[in-house]
Every structure is written in C-alpha cells, then in structure tokens.
Design an enzyme around this catalytic site. Structure first.
Site, PDB file in Angstrom:
ATOM      1  N   GLU A  83      71.558  87.495  31.101  1.00  0.00           N
ATOM      2  CA  GLU A  83      71.691  86.963  32.443  1.00  0.00           C
ATOM      3  C   GLU A  83      71.415  85.540  32.357  1.00  0.00           C
ATOM      4  OE1 GLU A  83      67.440  89.369  30.720  1.00  0.00           O
ATOM      5  OE2 GLU A  83      67.343  87.232  30.593  1.00  0.00           O
TER       6      GLU A  83
ATOM      7  N   THR B 269      61.391  96.273  33.742  1.00  0.00           N
ATOM      8  CA  THR B 269      61.726  96.297  35.606  1.00  0.00           C
ATOM      9  C   THR B 269      62.916  96.124  35.667  1.00  0.00           C
ATOM     10  OG1 THR B 269      59.403  94.784  35.182  1.00  0.00           O
ATOM     11  CG2 THR B 269      60.683  94.839  37.669  1.00  0.00           C
TER      12      THR B 269
ATOM     13  N   ASP C 249      66.661  90.992  38.427  1.00  0.00           N
ATOM     14  CA  ASP C 249      66.750  90.539  37.507  1.00  0.00           C
ATOM     15  C   ASP C 249      64.377  90.664  37.100  1.00  0.00           C
ATOM     16  OD1 ASP C 249      66.070  91.248  34.077  1.00  0.00           O
ATOM     17  OD2 ASP C 249      67.524  89.231  34.109  1.00  0.00           O
TER      18      ASP C 249
ATOM     19  N   LYS D 117      52.599  89.019  36.242  1.00  0.00           N
ATOM     20  CA  LYS D 117      53.813  87.777  35.689  1.00  0.00           C
ATOM     21  C   LYS D 117      53.674  85.876  36.116  1.00  0.00           C
ATOM     22  CE  LYS D 117      56.017  91.096  32.867  1.00  0.00           C
ATOM     23  NZ  LYS D 117      57.847  91.182  33.755  1.00  0.00           N
TER      24      LYS D 117
HETATM   25  C1  5RP Z   1      65.301  90.554  28.975  1.00  0.00           C
HETATM   26  C2  5RP Z   1      64.481  89.504  30.437  1.00  0.00           C
HETATM   27  C3  5RP Z   1      63.436  91.001  31.037  1.00  0.00           C
HETATM   28  O1  5RP Z   1      63.995  90.086  32.613  1.00  0.00           O
HETATM   29  C4  5RP Z   1      61.616  89.957  30.466  1.00  0.00           C
HETATM   30  O2  5RP Z   1      62.153  89.960  29.159  1.00  0.00           O
HETATM   31  C5  5RP Z   1      61.128  90.802  31.526  1.00  0.00           C
HETATM   32  O3  5RP Z   1      60.893  92.257  31.542  1.00  0.00           O
HETATM   33  P1  5RP Z   1      60.273  93.795  31.482  1.00  0.00           P
HETATM   34  O4  5RP Z   1      60.919  94.142  32.822  1.00  0.00           O
HETATM   35  O5  5RP Z   1      60.028  93.791  30.545  1.00  0.00           O
HETATM   36  O6  5RP Z   1      58.729  92.276  31.337  1.00  0.00           O
HETATM   37  O7  5RP Z   1      64.295  88.303  30.944  1.00  0.00           O
HETATM   38  O8  5RP Z   1      65.192  89.473  28.565  1.00  0.00           O
END
Ligand code: 5RP
Length: 257
Positions: free
Chosen positions: A125, A49, A103, A143
């Site tokens: 992060e 994402t 993020d 999510k």
């Molecule tokens: C990486 C993370 C990502 O933000 C989380 O895993 C979400 O990933 P995606 O957008 O691919 O579902 O915390 O450490």
C-alpha cells in the site's frame, strides 16, 4: 405500554441507520465516481472498504462509463479481485506515476495521518500510494480518532530473521515509548491472534502490532525511528500522504481535505 413504544422507536432507528458495510460501500463507490477518470493509472487499496472501490471500477469498466484504466493492486487479494472483474493491471515497474490511489485505513487522526496495515498489506500500500498524485482515503466514521495508537495497534512489517531481536529494538525507540510489540499470528489479514504460527505477508515477512495505551505524540518521528531500525521493512503510519478523506457516517457522507 412504554416497552412496546421503546422497541418500536429502536426498530425505526435501526431501519434508518446504514450498516457498517453499507457505509463502506457508499465511500468506496463515491471515491471512484468522484476521482477516477478514463485513461488514467489508478492504485487499488486493500481491505473490506477498498474492495467496494475495486467493485465499482469493475462495474464502470463493464458498462463503458470508464475506459482505458490501468490499475496497480496493493495486495495479492486485491489483484485477484481486480482480475476477476476484468480490470487491466500493471505494476510500479512499468507504471510508477499514478493519477490517484484509493484505500481504506484503520485510524485517521485530525490531520489525516493514518494507521494502516490491519489487513497486513501496508508495505505494498505504501509503495504504491506514495506514487499517486492524489491519495483518497475511504472510511466509515468509526475510524476517526483524536490521536493514533490506542484505538488500533500500529502494524509494522519486519523481516523474519531474528524477529524477536527486532521486536526488542522497536520497543526501545524513544518516539514509541510505552508500546508493546505483539507478533501477529495466524491469518495476516486478521489482526486478532487466531493461530499459533506467525502471519506471513505477501512479501514473505512478519507483522508486529504495536499496542499503545496513550496516543503517540509525534507520528512523524515514530515513523522515522521505525524506518531507521534494521529489520523493519516498513510501518503502518502513513503521515502527510492523504489528499482527501471521504467519511461515511449515520448523518451522511463528508469529505475532509
Ligand atoms: C490493509 C489496510 C486496510 O486499508 C485497513 O486495514 C482497513 O481495512 P477495512 O476497510 O477492512 O477496515 O490497511 O493493510
């Protein structure tokens, strides 16, 4: 007949419904369009994402709509993507006041507390996103959850030295009662076991995924107890950090603050 009508209706529904990738792109682009201003320092997240947000920053710099951005990446993968798009980069050592960080997340609870680290990047992060005035979380509606834990294992970054001992210590923590610690194997960005060697993070550590059957009752206490455990570098519980969460669903985009 009836079957043909049902198939046609199903096809129409599929045609109208955005794919999960399209939803991720919508929130990634919206976060940049709404929250990133010229002349600011921004944090770039990690994952499928966040990659759309990085892509959007690159586009707007190229078109000249954004100018004088300095970006702090949260993983080697994100650094490489940003470099390939010509986004100017720095680190917290020279730029520790970020205007905004964007993020993804693995789970978001009703209070906007998060589980992160599915991509194995939780330490960078967290250290970067703690430095941002605004932390914008971008997710598709899959999510969202009622309580953290059962929907997605909670990743914890631990030092490799005596990691089996550290995993046993984690299992004893009262706020994490009932969890099963599983050492992540294979590719650090893939939290499904896919190899026979421990996954190694950007910081040369291991990841333990804590599997829960019921939601954890107190995410703040769980985070504190993990943090106080010798051998733990950091954990994927991000509590009290989210400024706003942009959520894409089949009915459109919503923002929770
Ligand atoms: C990486 C993370 C990502 O933000 C989380 O895993 C979400 O990933 P995606 O957008 O691919 O579902 O915390 O450490």
């Amino acid at each position: 007949g009836v079957a043909a009508v049902t198939v046609a209706a199903g096809a129409r529904r599929v045609a109208r419904r955005a794919t999960q990738d399209e939803l991720k792109k919508q929130v990634g682009y919206k976060a940049v369009d709404d929250y990133v201003k010229s002349g600011t320092v921004i944090g770039l997240g990690t994952g499928s994402t966040a990659a759309f947000a990085v892509e959007r920053v690159g586009q707007l710099l190229k078109s000249g709509e954004l100018k004088d951005i300095i970006a702090i990446p949260t993983s080697i993968r994100t650094k490489e993507q940003a470099e390939s798009l010509g986004i100017p980069l720095a680190t917290l050592d020279t730029h520790s006041d970020l205007d905004v960080a964007i993020d993804g997340a693995d789970e978001v609870d009703p209070n906007l507390n998060l589980v992160k680290g599915g991509g194995g990047a939780l330490f960078r992060e967290k250290i970067v996103e703690m430095c941002a005035k605004k932390f914008i979380v971008i997710v598709d509606e899959s999510k969202m959850c009622g309580g953290l834990g059962p929907g997605f294992p909670i990743p914890v970054e631990i030092v490799p030295f005596c990691h089996e001992h550290t995993m046993r210590e984690i299992a004893k923590l009262p706020a994490l009662a009932g969890c099963k610690p599983v050492l992540r194997l294979g590719d650090v960005a893939n939290n499904k076991p896919d190899g026979d060697k421990p996954a190694v993070t950007d910081n040369s550590n291991y990841i333990v995924d804590l599997v829960f059957e019921t939601p954890i009752k107190d995410a703040v206490a769980a985070g504190e107890q993990l943090k106080n455990t010798v051998g733990v570098v950091d954990h994927g519980l991000f509590t009290g950090m989210t400024t706003a969460c942009i959520i894409a669903g089949s009915d459109g985009i919503s923002v929770k603050e």
